[in-house]
Scaffold this motif. Sequence first.
Motif, short mmCIF file in Angstrom:
data_model
loop_
_atom_site.label_atom_id
_atom_site.label_comp_id
_atom_site.label_asym_id
_atom_site.label_seq_id
_atom_site.Cartn_x
_atom_site.Cartn_y
_atom_site.Cartn_z
N SER A 123 0.83 -1.21 0.00
CA SER A 123 0.00 0.00 0.00
C SER A 123 0.86 1.25 0.00
O SER A 123 2.06 1.21 0.30
CB SER A 123 -0.89 0.01 1.25
N ARG A 311 -2.03 -1.40 -9.40
CA ARG A 311 -2.17 -1.55 -7.95
C ARG A 311 -3.45 -0.89 -7.46
O ARG A 311 -4.11 -1.39 -6.53
CB ARG A 311 -0.97 -0.95 -7.23
N TYR A 312 -3.85 0.24 -8.09
CA TYR A 312 -5.08 0.91 -7.69
C TYR A 312 -6.30 0.14 -8.18
O TYR A 312 -7.35 0.13 -7.53
CB TYR A 312 -5.09 2.34 -8.20
N GLU A 315 -6.58 -2.64 -5.62
CA GLU A 315 -7.12 -2.14 -4.36
C GLU A 315 -8.64 -2.00 -4.43
O GLU A 315 -9.35 -2.38 -3.50
CB GLU A 315 -6.48 -0.79 -4.01
N GLN A 319 -11.48 -4.03 -2.34
CA GLN A 319 -12.45 -3.29 -1.53
C GLN A 319 -13.88 -3.69 -1.88
O GLN A 319 -14.73 -3.84 -0.99
CB GLN A 319 -12.28 -1.79 -1.74
#
Length: 447
Positions: A123, A311-312, A315, A319
């Motif tokens: 992160s 990576r985003y 994420e 989520q």
Amino acid sequence: MTRKFFGTDGVRGTANQYPMTAEMALKLGAAVGRYFRNDGNNQHRVVIGKDTRLSGYMFENALTAGLTSTGMNVLLLGPVPTPAVGMLTKSMRADLGVMISASHNPAIDNGIKFFGPDGFKLSDEAELEIEKLVIDGVEPVQSQNIGRAKRIDDGRFRYIERVKNSLPKGLPFKGLKVVVDCANGAAYRAAPEALWELGAEVISVGVNPNGTNINENCGSTHTETAAEAVVAHGADVGVALDGDADRVMVIDEKGQVADGDQLMALLASRWAAADQLKGGALVATVMSNLGLERYLEGQGLRLERTAVGDRYVVERMRQGGFNLGGEQSGHIVMTDYATTGDGLMAGLQFLAAMVESGKPASELAQSFETVPQLLKNVRYGTGQAPLEIASVQSAISEAEARLKGKGRLLIRKSGTEPLIRVMAECEDSTLLAEVVDAIVAEVQASV
């Protein structure tokens, strides 16, 4: 707090120039080693993979020195794809995974990416803490607690089996003639071996790395090489990977290229039809074409957009509980099988669709009509900040006004190279070219 060394995908830059120096790699190794080995226990381990760049040897040794100085035990995988590092970090119960690669960048560049014990990239918060350790310095362990290092020979084979197992059981590729372009990179052995073991007739290109030819006129950023091979050999399909094999472009039997947006559209619709698409949505970045969004809406599906960077995407997927996402550039993330983009795995999913449907690649590779999109890059120098200059901001504001209600504009700094990326979408191709060129001209004048 702004990260100083880390970009959108680890630390990256020209080898032997700050921040990609041996000294920095040593400090990063010590910092990340301290971050993950914080209980004094000597059972901690880290896996390190790399692509085929000449500088990989230097960074591998420097990172190993830094990590072992904090008591971490290092397992060296050699050249393997980035997704293999994510997978092996978790499956080998490592505390940390490291991939030495600059992905699609030229051979003079290199980078360092980190994976946590769950196999996912770190992160922003973790990277900030590691940067602080780099700046503050790390106390090495006592001599009797120094870590060990050894080479692991079966990492590639473990990865190949995992990739093959992502396909439906008993789905042979026998009879398929496949061109695979490995970009003289990390998958130069794994990709041809996996395809051959699955029964395909394999024509391999970009499989002769010499340390300086990674991504050079080959791979997913230079698809003309694979396209020419597909046509010349009368192949059914081509799979073009990038230097670390986390990206893919597919070439149909006519030599036409399908980018990540088209691949995601195909997979999303197929998975939704099979009730396998979690959350009824695909996760992609702001760079994905408006045509993809419209196509998904027509299928009763949603497009969830994120900032640029796989990576985003991951994420947001974690989520929201989604299992399919990616980028137009060819990162395809399938979290049912992998923790990061996997070009080879995505390419095999496309081949599986060909076999199951009986349709040629050309019928599967163009799911939707793209909205005209134009992207231009402007390189800038160290210390320059073109987007803060008044004339550039004025040009952007004027372009936004001209596009209002007709298209969209996206201006951003690359997270992996010193580039300003100017992208716009608009049905009016003349207007599209005018607004992009106007901004590019102002940026060029400022650097």
